[in-house]
Design a protein around this motif. Sequence first.
Motif, PDB file in Angstrom:
ATOM      1  N   MET A  85      50.172  35.427  36.411  1.00  0.00           N
ATOM      2  CA  MET A  85      49.089  36.370  36.693  1.00  0.00           C
ATOM      3  C   MET A  85      48.247  36.602  35.441  1.00  0.00           C
ATOM      4  SD  MET A  85      49.534  40.054  38.561  1.00  0.00           S
ATOM      5  CE  MET A  85      50.430  40.813  37.208  1.00  0.00           C
ATOM      6  N   SER A  86      46.915  36.525  35.603  1.00  0.00           N
ATOM      7  CA  SER A  86      45.982  36.796  34.528  1.00  0.00           C
ATOM      8  C   SER A  86      45.019  37.895  34.954  1.00  0.00           C
ATOM      9  CB  SER A  86      45.188  35.534  34.174  1.00  0.00           C
ATOM     10  OG  SER A  86      46.048  34.503  33.747  1.00  0.00           O
ATOM     11  N   PRO A  87      44.357  38.566  34.026  1.00  0.00           N
ATOM     12  CA  PRO A  87      43.394  39.609  34.410  1.00  0.00           C
ATOM     13  C   PRO A  87      42.289  39.035  35.285  1.00  0.00           C
ATOM     14  CG  PRO A  87      43.893  39.731  32.074  1.00  0.00           C
ATOM     15  CD  PRO A  87      44.504  38.468  32.560  1.00  0.00           C
ATOM     16  N   PHE A  88      41.810  39.852  36.208  1.00  0.00           N
ATOM     17  CA  PHE A  88      40.754  39.413  37.113  1.00  0.00           C
ATOM     18  C   PHE A  88      39.561  38.844  36.349  1.00  0.00           C
ATOM     19  CE2 PHE A  88      42.435  42.650  40.258  1.00  0.00           C
ATOM     20  CZ  PHE A  88      42.835  41.711  41.182  1.00  0.00           C
ATOM     21  N   LYS A  89      39.084  39.602  35.373  1.00  0.00           N
ATOM     22  CA  LYS A  89      37.830  39.254  34.723  1.00  0.00           C
ATOM     23  C   LYS A  89      37.924  37.923  33.990  1.00  0.00           C
ATOM     24  CE  LYS A  89      34.256  41.274  31.774  1.00  0.00           C
ATOM     25  NZ  LYS A  89      33.866  42.455  30.980  1.00  0.00           N
ATOM     26  N   VAL A  90      39.108  37.619  33.465  1.00  0.00           N
ATOM     27  CA  VAL A  90      39.280  36.409  32.672  1.00  0.00           C
ATOM     28  C   VAL A  90      39.446  35.180  33.555  1.00  0.00           C
ATOM     29  CG1 VAL A  90      40.791  35.256  31.017  1.00  0.00           C
ATOM     30  CG2 VAL A  90      40.251  37.683  30.744  1.00  0.00           C
ATOM     31  N   ALA A  91      40.253  35.316  34.602  1.00  0.00           N
ATOM     32  CA  ALA A  91      40.712  34.122  35.303  1.00  0.00           C
ATOM     33  C   ALA A  91      40.225  33.988  36.729  1.00  0.00           C
ATOM     34  CB  ALA A  91      42.242  34.093  35.294  1.00  0.00           C
ATOM     35  N   TYR A  92      39.603  34.998  37.264  1.00  0.00           N
ATOM     36  CA  TYR A  92      39.349  34.990  38.694  1.00  0.00           C
ATOM     37  C   TYR A  92      38.014  34.352  39.032  1.00  0.00           C
ATOM     38  CZ  TYR A  92      40.754  36.500  43.290  1.00  0.00           C
ATOM     39  OH  TYR A  92      41.192  36.517  44.581  1.00  0.00           O
ATOM     40  N   PRO A  93      37.989  33.292  39.855  1.00  0.00           N
ATOM     41  CA  PRO A  93      36.702  32.744  40.304  1.00  0.00           C
ATOM     42  C   PRO A  93      36.034  33.690  41.286  1.00  0.00           C
ATOM     43  CG  PRO A  93      38.517  31.666  41.436  1.00  0.00           C
ATOM     44  CD  PRO A  93      39.142  32.571  40.422  1.00  0.00           C
ATOM     45  N   THR A  94      34.724  33.686  41.313  1.00  0.00           N
ATOM     46  CA  THR A  94      33.993  34.541  42.240  1.00  0.00           C
ATOM     47  C   THR A  94      34.231  34.073  43.673  1.00  0.00           C
ATOM     48  OG1 THR A  94      32.287  34.979  40.620  1.00  0.00           O
ATOM     49  CG2 THR A  94      31.728  35.398  42.916  1.00  0.00           C
ATOM     50  N   PRO A  95      34.762  34.941  44.551  1.00  0.00           N
ATOM     51  CA  PRO A  95      35.042  34.499  45.917  1.00  0.00           C
ATOM     52  C   PRO A  95      33.753  34.284  46.697  1.00  0.00           C
ATOM     53  CG  PRO A  95      35.470  36.842  45.688  1.00  0.00           C
ATOM     54  CD  PRO A  95      35.157  36.326  44.316  1.00  0.00           C
ATOM     55  N   PRO A  96      33.780  33.311  47.598  1.00  0.00           N
ATOM     56  CA  PRO A  96      32.599  33.041  48.418  1.00  0.00           C
ATOM     57  C   PRO A  96      32.534  33.987  49.608  1.00  0.00           C
ATOM     58  CG  PRO A  96      34.342  31.539  48.995  1.00  0.00           C
ATOM     59  CD  PRO A  96      34.880  32.387  47.875  1.00  0.00           C
ATOM     60  N   ASN A  97      31.485  33.836  50.401  1.00  0.00           N
ATOM     61  CA  ASN A  97      31.427  34.514  51.688  1.00  0.00           C
ATOM     62  C   ASN A  97      32.718  34.221  52.445  1.00  0.00           C
ATOM     63  OD1 ASN A  97      31.055  35.026  54.485  1.00  0.00           O
ATOM     64  ND2 ASN A  97      28.842  34.828  54.267  1.00  0.00           N
TER      65      ASN A  97
END
Length: 566
Positions: free
Chosen positions: A535-547
Amino acid sequence: MKITRRDAIKLGLISSGAFFLPLGSTRSVLAAPFSPRIARFVEPLPIPPVLPPDYSDKTTDYYAIALKKARISLVPGTTTEIWGYNGRLPGPTIRQRGGDEQEGGRQSVVRFINQLGEDQSGGEINAVVHLHGMASLPQYDGFATDFIKPGQFKDYIYPNDRAATIWYHDHAIDHTARNVYQGLAGMYIVEDELERQLPLPKGPYDVPLILRDAFFEVNPLNGEDLQLVFDDRQMRSTYGDVSLVNGIPWPKMQVERRKYRFRLLNASASRSFQLALSQQENRLTVGETMVVIGSDGGLLATPVELKTPYQTLRIDMAERYEIIIDFCRYEEGDCLFLKNIGFSGSIDIDDRIHTLMCFEVVGGEVPDDSQIPETLRPVERLPEKTADRTRTFRFERSFNRWLINGKQWDENRVDANPGVGDIEIWEFFNPGSGWFHPVHVHLIDMQVLDRNGLPPRPYEMGWKDVFHVGEFQVVRVIGEFGPRRKGYKRRFIQGKFMMHCHNLVHEDHSMMTVFEVGQNGPSPKSAPAQDIAQMSPFKVAYPTPPNPYDREAIEEFDRELYGTGR
């Protein structure tokens, strides 16, 4: 109905001492049958805190919620172990802005982290999260075997395209009743622009009321603390003799002389409530009024006024209703009690369950610019003649199993396969199993056509996802298998979803089935849980989810995030 101890023995509610035992308990079978006496209408009503996002971008809010054990004070001077979202009972509330993106609507990504560990028997406490009332893709809907094991997390994407009072709760196969009873439930509120423009009570005057029951016993290890007692009465149901509102037994809420909006949720495992208002604790008084403005799927078309004692509000397990109470007609110092008067399909172990909470009027008259509009939200009724087909589902008990159409739960068997966008009538039939069944259909909202040929109650005329099916009743509902709303884009979802009785004990013992919309939709397990170590922080590792309704994009998103596709 009220039952005595002798009646309970005859019904099998008390057998071999199990009626009194908590999880893993070895205490004497001669224990007292009722919870310790708890002072009523003393403790203030707590309001579950609204959870802020951990991170936000242009379109999406990101939340993290840990599932963990905690010792909290439900009764002053004692502590009780619960299993809670962020260690709370109930869990924190998420409030979101719904609607299409051009209206400022937001989508959510909620990371659920399982830190529950083992139960008292040494078994892993697996978790599944279902956001009840949201039109989620199959892999984010909380399929009963899509486990988050202890030491794992899973990210769920929610489109927030329904303005309604909904809720999130555990949905783990065979253990849903236990896990929800231990505390795994919380409220999730979505409002869109239409609703925000209405002059309904807002801010501190818009209050969630999460109702449930419980049994407590004194912890034999120290003779002081209390522990929750769970037992399913030989796979029948679980009932308690203490009513909780927002996690507190018999609370008191101080209210001003003005209108309040209350969002009611029945989070009990097996208990239904028949609600009424009264100025006296021990009997009903005439003329106390509540106005129903919303049901499971959001606001009704028009308000429905209910006056005690001739009209009451029945709320089954998992149902939600929104009501307005106007306290301006009462004087400072008056008390108004929210009562459960019971009905023939429910069991009351003790008189103590009949009054749920107290409203105490404080202060003089205050300014109140809120109103109850004559028109709330357009609800377009689906004509029966537009249905493509009718299906019948029979809910019954056989040899300690609760069955649908004579079949036990099988996650690999599909019992209904509506086409994408089809309109269907589903008939729910209860041939007389000794119990009522609140039937919940995942994915879509539906409308009640009739109950034994009679029209639904006025407050059942909106969009709903839970339907009361009493003994010897046939309830017909109609729905379109592809969410629908006027003012929203038409979005169609394919894949496998569940339908089941929301008496959670019945659900745990096979009264659940699978339906599939269309063909070859995403698998309910195509977005698997991951180890917490990854698990990594959202801001660092999370791709922007699509529709969330762009199938190709969402599958690419799954591959990027989890290394897997459909």
